[in-house]
Design a protein around this motif. Sequence first.
Motif, PDB file in Angstrom:
ATOM      1  N   GLN A  31       0.833  -1.210   0.000  1.00 10.13           N
ATOM      2  CA  GLN A  31       0.000   0.000   0.000  1.00 10.13           C
ATOM      3  C   GLN A  31       0.863   1.254   0.000  1.00 10.13           C
ATOM      4  N   ALA A  32       1.938   1.238   0.772  1.00  9.10           N
ATOM      5  CA  ALA A  32       2.818   2.403   0.842  1.00  9.10           C
ATOM      6  C   ALA A  32       3.554   2.641  -0.475  1.00  9.10           C
ATOM      7  N   LEU A  33       3.910   1.552  -1.162  1.00  8.32           N
ATOM      8  CA  LEU A  33       4.699   1.680  -2.393  1.00  8.32           C
ATOM      9  C   LEU A  33       3.848   1.806  -3.654  1.00  8.32           C
ATOM     10  N   ALA A  34       2.562   1.513  -3.566  1.00  9.23           N
ATOM     11  CA  ALA A  34       1.680   1.543  -4.741  1.00  9.23           C
ATOM     12  C   ALA A  34       1.754   2.865  -5.515  1.00  9.23           C
ATOM     13  N   PRO A  35       1.765   4.011  -4.838  1.00 10.14           N
ATOM     14  CA  PRO A  35       1.833   5.268  -5.608  1.00 10.14           C
ATOM     15  C   PRO A  35       3.108   5.412  -6.449  1.00 10.14           C
ATOM     16  N   PHE A  36       4.124   4.640  -6.129  1.00 11.68           N
ATOM     17  CA  PHE A  36       5.391   4.732  -6.842  1.00 11.68           C
ATOM     18  C   PHE A  36       5.516   3.713  -7.969  1.00 11.68           C
ATOM     19  N   GLY A  37       4.572   2.788  -8.039  1.00 14.50           N
ATOM     20  CA  GLY A  37       4.582   1.794  -9.114  1.00 14.50           C
ATOM     21  C   GLY A  37       5.638   0.721  -8.972  1.00 14.50           C
ATOM     22  N   VAL A  38       6.118   0.493  -7.746  1.00 13.13           N
ATOM     23  CA  VAL A  38       7.094  -0.570  -7.489  1.00 13.13           C
ATOM     24  C   VAL A  38       6.624  -1.386  -6.291  1.00 13.13           C
ATOM     25  N   ASP A  39       7.171  -2.594  -6.198  1.00 17.28           N
ATOM     26  CA  ASP A  39       6.890  -3.402  -5.016  1.00 17.28           C
ATOM     27  C   ASP A  39       8.153  -3.465  -4.153  1.00 17.28           C
ATOM     28  N   GLY A  40       8.062  -4.165  -3.041  1.00 20.66           N
ATOM     29  CA  GLY A  40       9.175  -4.221  -2.101  1.00 20.66           C
ATOM     30  C   GLY A  40      10.436  -4.820  -2.678  1.00 20.66           C
ATOM     31  N   ARG A  41      10.289  -5.856  -3.511  1.00 22.78           N
ATOM     32  CA  ARG A  41      11.489  -6.474  -4.100  1.00 22.78           C
ATOM     33  C   ARG A  41      12.149  -5.539  -5.099  1.00 22.78           C
ATOM     34  N   GLU A  42      11.340  -4.856  -5.902  1.00 25.72           N
ATOM     35  CA  GLU A  42      11.916  -3.911  -6.859  1.00 25.72           C
ATOM     36  C   GLU A  42      12.627  -2.769  -6.126  1.00 25.72           C
ATOM     37  N   LEU A  43      12.040  -2.301  -5.038  1.00 29.62           N
ATOM     38  CA  LEU A  43      12.680  -1.243  -4.263  1.00 29.62           C
ATOM     39  C   LEU A  43      13.993  -1.729  -3.652  1.00 29.62           C
ATOM     40  N   ARG A  68      19.314 -16.124 -10.322  1.00 25.16           N
ATOM     41  CA  ARG A  68      19.606 -15.373 -11.548  1.00 25.16           C
ATOM     42  C   ARG A  68      18.346 -15.054 -12.344  1.00 25.16           C
ATOM     43  N   THR A  69      17.465 -16.026 -12.494  1.00 21.93           N
ATOM     44  CA  THR A  69      16.242 -15.836 -13.280  1.00 21.93           C
ATOM     45  C   THR A  69      15.358 -14.759 -12.659  1.00 21.93           C
ATOM     46  N   THR A  70      15.223 -14.801 -11.356  1.00 19.65           N
ATOM     47  CA  THR A  70      14.410 -13.799 -10.660  1.00 19.65           C
ATOM     48  C   THR A  70      15.020 -12.415 -10.823  1.00 19.65           C
ATOM     49  N   MET A  71      16.347 -12.322 -10.704  1.00 18.64           N
ATOM     50  CA  MET A  71      17.009 -11.026 -10.843  1.00 18.64           C
ATOM     51  C   MET A  71      16.825 -10.469 -12.248  1.00 18.64           C
ATOM     52  N   VAL A  72      16.941 -11.318 -13.260  1.00 22.70           N
ATOM     53  CA  VAL A  72      16.742 -10.845 -14.638  1.00 22.70           C
ATOM     54  C   VAL A  72      15.338 -10.267 -14.783  1.00 22.70           C
ATOM     55  N   LEU A  78      12.251  -3.216 -13.893  1.00 20.95           N
ATOM     56  CA  LEU A  78      12.735  -1.877 -13.536  1.00 20.95           C
ATOM     57  C   LEU A  78      13.215  -1.108 -14.762  1.00 20.95           C
ATOM     58  N   GLU A  79      13.851  -1.816 -15.682  1.00 21.54           N
ATOM     59  CA  GLU A  79      14.311  -1.172 -16.918  1.00 21.54           C
ATOM     60  C   GLU A  79      13.104  -0.730 -17.752  1.00 21.54           C
ATOM     61  N   GLY A  80      12.075  -1.559 -17.783  1.00 19.40           N
ATOM     62  CA  GLY A  80      10.857  -1.207 -18.510  1.00 19.40           C
ATOM     63  C   GLY A  80      10.172   0.030 -17.952  1.00 19.40           C
TER      64      GLY A  80
END
Length: 153
Positions: A31-43, A68-72, A78-80
């Motif tokens: 909920q806190a990160l929703a306005p930023f368009g990222v989730d906790g892992r992306e942050l 590795r697969t998860t990181m890609v 994030l690049e998108g």
Amino acid sequence: MTGDASTAALTSRLGYLLKHVHLRFTEASAQALAPFGVDGRELAVLAVLAADRPLSQMEAAGRIGVDRTTMVALVDALEGKGLVARRRSTEDRRRNTVQPTAKGQELLREAELARAEAERRFLAPLPDADRDGFLRALRTLAVVPEDERPESG
């Protein structure tokens, strides 16, 4: 077994408690990160990539503890969103590094404030000493491999 007895049986189990605390915190964080368009892992990825020198995807994956697969997939997402860019390493031209863009750095600053506030609110029911002890205990359990822990007793 009555409702009260079954609840007591569950709430005395570490796995049950950890799971439900994690679910509640994940929801509060989302909920806190929703306005930023990222989730906790992306942050977390952004935070690691912004921390010091440019890192390869594999180095960042090792720091976060994902495969590795998860990181890609995380870096692709994030690049998108225009938050990170892959670049040739200046130290080794055969390798790429991933760095936050200016947009990613700004989002990281703002989203970190929101994340910290959500964390503060989540932990607010605990007295300061309990909160500090809780976080210290979690850090200990998160970093010390089970086979290296002292035996009790």
